[in-house]
Scaffold this active site. Structure first.
Site, PDB file in Angstrom:
ATOM      1  N   ASN A  39       2.742   9.388  63.650  1.00 41.87           N
ATOM      2  CA  ASN A  39       2.510  10.664  64.300  1.00 41.87           C
ATOM      3  C   ASN A  39       3.832  11.303  64.704  1.00 41.87           C
ATOM      4  O   ASN A  39       4.795  10.622  65.058  1.00 41.87           O
ATOM      5  CB  ASN A  39       1.525  10.554  65.466  1.00 41.87           C
ATOM      6  CG  ASN A  39       1.888   9.545  66.529  1.00 41.87           C
ATOM      7  OD1 ASN A  39       2.479   8.504  66.259  1.00 41.87           O
ATOM      8  ND2 ASN A  39       1.521   9.845  67.760  1.00 41.87           N
ATOM      9  N   GLU A  41       4.953  14.487  67.096  1.00 40.62           N
ATOM     10  CA  GLU A  41       4.534  15.513  68.041  1.00 40.62           C
ATOM     11  C   GLU A  41       5.489  16.704  68.018  1.00 40.62           C
ATOM     12  O   GLU A  41       6.614  16.623  67.528  1.00 40.62           O
ATOM     13  CB  GLU A  41       4.508  14.933  69.463  1.00 40.62           C
ATOM     14  CG  GLU A  41       3.450  13.885  69.644  1.00 40.62           C
ATOM     15  CD  GLU A  41       3.441  13.281  71.028  1.00 40.62           C
ATOM     16  OE1 GLU A  41       2.463  12.570  71.319  1.00 40.62           O
ATOM     17  OE2 GLU A  41       4.389  13.487  71.819  1.00 40.62           O
ATOM     18  N   CYS A  50      -0.661  13.974  62.688  1.00 31.37           N
ATOM     19  CA  CYS A  50      -1.202  12.641  62.903  1.00 31.37           C
ATOM     20  C   CYS A  50      -0.622  11.665  61.877  1.00 31.37           C
ATOM     21  O   CYS A  50      -0.224  12.068  60.775  1.00 31.37           O
ATOM     22  CB  CYS A  50      -2.723  12.658  62.769  1.00 31.37           C
ATOM     23  SG  CYS A  50      -3.574  13.628  64.021  1.00 31.37           S
ATOM     24  N   GLU A  52      -2.209   9.463  60.071  1.00 26.24           N
ATOM     25  CA  GLU A  52      -3.031   9.423  58.867  1.00 26.24           C
ATOM     26  C   GLU A  52      -2.711  10.603  57.949  1.00 26.24           C
ATOM     27  O   GLU A  52      -2.605  10.447  56.729  1.00 26.24           O
ATOM     28  CB  GLU A  52      -4.525   9.448  59.230  1.00 26.24           C
ATOM     29  CG  GLU A  52      -4.964   8.297  60.100  1.00 26.24           C
ATOM     30  CD  GLU A  52      -4.844   8.576  61.601  1.00 26.24           C
ATOM     31  OE1 GLU A  52      -5.581   7.944  62.369  1.00 26.24           O
ATOM     32  OE2 GLU A  52      -4.004   9.416  62.023  1.00 26.24           O
ATOM     33  N   CYS A  83      -8.755  10.731  64.307  1.00 31.43           N
ATOM     34  CA  CYS A  83      -9.379  11.914  64.895  1.00 31.43           C
ATOM     35  C   CYS A  83     -10.310  12.560  63.868  1.00 31.43           C
ATOM     36  O   CYS A  83     -10.296  12.210  62.683  1.00 31.43           O
ATOM     37  CB  CYS A  83      -8.311  12.899  65.365  1.00 31.43           C
ATOM     38  SG  CYS A  83      -7.457  13.765  64.026  1.00 31.43           S
ATOM     39  N   CYS A  86      -8.562  14.065  60.797  1.00 27.96           N
ATOM     40  CA  CYS A  86      -8.067  13.039  59.872  1.00 27.96           C
ATOM     41  C   CYS A  86      -9.213  12.347  59.148  1.00 27.96           C
ATOM     42  O   CYS A  86      -9.069  11.957  57.984  1.00 27.96           O
ATOM     43  CB  CYS A  86      -7.185  12.033  60.603  1.00 27.96           C
ATOM     44  SG  CYS A  86      -5.551  12.716  60.962  1.00 27.96           S
TER      45      CYS A  86
END
Length: 135
Positions: A39, A41, A50, A52, A83, A86
């Site tokens: 990930n 940010e 993310c 994934e 999430c 994803c």
């Protein structure tokens, strides 16, 4: 190296100055190649990536388009599922029976099929009518 180990290793590269919640993901493509992502940010929160999604982007950039297996790891008391966004991204490149293994840094794992993580997934077949001539 197992997928969980690959995800654990790339997790350390996560850029998480705001949440401090590092996540790593590893994909085994149909070709057998392994792709990883972590990930990343951004201060504008919705603009982050993310783990994934990063692994999927690396897979596509590497010339593969089918997921055979995926692993995700985070430092959490229980395994963390991808999430919703994803899950949809995974379903784009993986069949419903592909296994998603979610792991904690302490060694706890939970494995689910893509179909179990995203029942009723939206897919290309639902867009067939849109492919016809415009009205």
């Amino acid at each position: 190296m197992s997928l969980i180990e690959a995800a654990r290793e790339v997790r350390e590269n996560a850029w998480v100055p705001y949440s401090r919640f590092k996540v790593g993901a590893a994909i085994r493509a149909a070709s057998g190649r392994v792709y990883v992502g972590c990930n990343v940010e951004n201060v504008a929160y919705p603009e982050g990536t993310c783990a994934e999604a990063g692994a999927i982007a690396a897979m596509v950039a590497g010339g593969d388009t089918r997921i055979d297996e995926i692993a995700v790891i985070a430092d959490s008391p229980t395994p963390v599922a991808p999430c919703g966004g994803c899950r949809q991204k995974i379903a784009e490149f993986a069949g419903p029976d592909v296994e998603v293994t979610m792991a904690t840094t302490e060694g706890q794992t939970l494995t689910r099929r893509v179909a179990d993580l995203l029942p009723g997934a939206f897919d290309a077949a639902q867009m067939e009518r849109a492919a016809g001539p415009a009205a």
